[in-house]
Design an enzyme around this catalytic site. Structure first.
Site, mmCIF file in Angstrom:
data_model
loop_
_atom_site.group_PDB
_atom_site.id
_atom_site.type_symbol
_atom_site.label_atom_id
_atom_site.label_comp_id
_atom_site.label_asym_id
_atom_site.label_seq_id
_atom_site.Cartn_x
_atom_site.Cartn_y
_atom_site.Cartn_z
ATOM 1 N N ASP A 189 0.851 -1.189 0.000
ATOM 2 C CA ASP A 189 0.000 0.000 0.000
ATOM 3 C C ASP A 189 0.887 1.240 0.000
ATOM 4 O OD1 ASP A 189 -1.742 2.092 0.421
ATOM 5 O OD2 ASP A 189 -2.959 1.022 1.892
ATOM 6 N N HIS A 194 0.242 7.868 3.752
ATOM 7 C CA HIS A 194 0.947 7.193 4.838
ATOM 8 C C HIS A 194 2.434 7.521 4.882
ATOM 9 C CE1 HIS A 194 -2.749 4.982 5.204
ATOM 10 N NE2 HIS A 194 -2.635 4.498 3.990
ATOM 11 N N ILE A 209 -0.682 9.190 8.330
ATOM 12 C CA ILE A 209 -1.380 8.271 9.223
ATOM 13 C C ILE A 209 -0.977 6.828 8.925
ATOM 14 C CG2 ILE A 209 -3.335 9.842 9.457
ATOM 15 C CD1 ILE A 209 -4.910 8.043 7.536
ATOM 16 N N GLY A 212 -4.803 1.394 7.984
ATOM 17 C CA GLY A 212 -5.781 0.697 8.810
ATOM 18 C C GLY A 212 -5.478 -0.782 8.926
#
Length: 286
Positions: A189, A194, A209, A212
């Site tokens: 990802d 991120h 961030i 998830g």
């Protein structure tokens, strides 16, 4: 119309073949923080050359592990801009330990599509088997598509935290390293949300961030380590709903309850007023 319920519901995608190696498993586990104590034999089981034990949550990322481009949301009866999509939930069920290397054939079908008025919730189920037909794992996923409701479908059930009305039986701290997202992004990802501070700021976040699915996998590992003696082979199923963001460098808290044959949990960020980041966490031993 972006969602054609008659065409989408029950649609089955063409089988997809993919492979993974023990090095992929090691990288995935490192991305979740395995090996934080390199002298702990239980930690080293996640990183053994050739035969590492495998967290079943690898099944949630195995198909996309080597991707370097953002995915699309363009399927039979479903054509949605990726920017409208939020990851809502993930779950995985395994009939036995996931092998440290192998080849899988994935078949995905859409099982439910709920009309929430201003949004749609799209559920899919992916069955992964070996080339000879032996089941490896079953993955369930839901996405929340903003602005895609109003197509005339059923509203579906409401979600709730589902936490027992009593104090937790266990509390586990989950440390997120400052570089956690930079390492985990190597697991497939590469969204700049991120990794790129300027991109994150433009999206409304003070800093990049955490993925998830990284929080999801780290929580599974923490529960396996603290509840199942660090033995991934004892997991029968695991799942959670995504409820909030995590920032690298934080320490999360998992509140865990023993419920029947399994465990439920909620994960929060104590440094941010105990904001919930994962809800409805469920782990059922094999």
């Amino acid at each position: 119309m972006p969602i054609n319920l008659d065409e989408a519901l029950g649609a089955e995608l063409e089988p997809t073949e993919f492979s993974w190696t023990s090095s992929d498993i090691q990288l995935y586990h490192l991305g979740l923080g395995a090996g934080s104590d390199p002298m702990d034999p239980r930690e080293l089981r996640y990183l053994t050359d050739g035969t590492p034990q495998v967290l079943p949550t690898f099944g949630n990322v195995a198909q996309s592990f080597h991707m370097t481009k953002p995915p699309t949301v363009n399927f039979p009866g479903i054509d949605i801009e990726l920017a409208r999509v939020l990851h809502a939930s993930e779950a995985v069920t395994v009939p036995g330990p996931v092998p440290p290397s192998g080849t899988g054939i994935a078949v995905t079908k859409f099982t439910d599509i709920w009309d929430k008025g201003k949004a749609a919730v799209i559920w899919s189920e992916t069955t992964v088997s070996t080339p000879d037909g032996s089941l490896l794992w079953t993955q369930k996923r839901s996405i929340f598509a903003r602005g895609e409701g109003g197509f005339g479908g059923e509203r579906g059930p409401s979600t709730s935290s589902g936490s027992p009305e009593r104090g937790p039986d266990f509390e586990v701290a989950i440390s997120v390293s400052p570089q956690q997202a930079l390492l985990y992004r190597m697991c497939g990802d590469r969204n700049p949300l991120h990794s790129d501070p300027e991109f994150a700021a433009a999206a409304g976040f003070p800093r990049p961030i955490l993925h998830g699915l990284c929080t999801y996998g780290m929580t599974c590992k923490a529960m396996v380590d603290h509840l199942l003696d660090g033995d991934t082979g004892r997991v029968g199923s695991y799942g959670a709903r995504f409820a909030g963001v995590v920032y690298p460098g934080e320490t999360l808290k998992a509140r865990i309850w023993k419920e029947g044959d399994g465990f439920t949990a909620v994960v929060t960020a104590p440094e941010r007023d105990d904001a919930t980041v994962l809800a409805g966490v469920e782990l059922v031993p094999a």
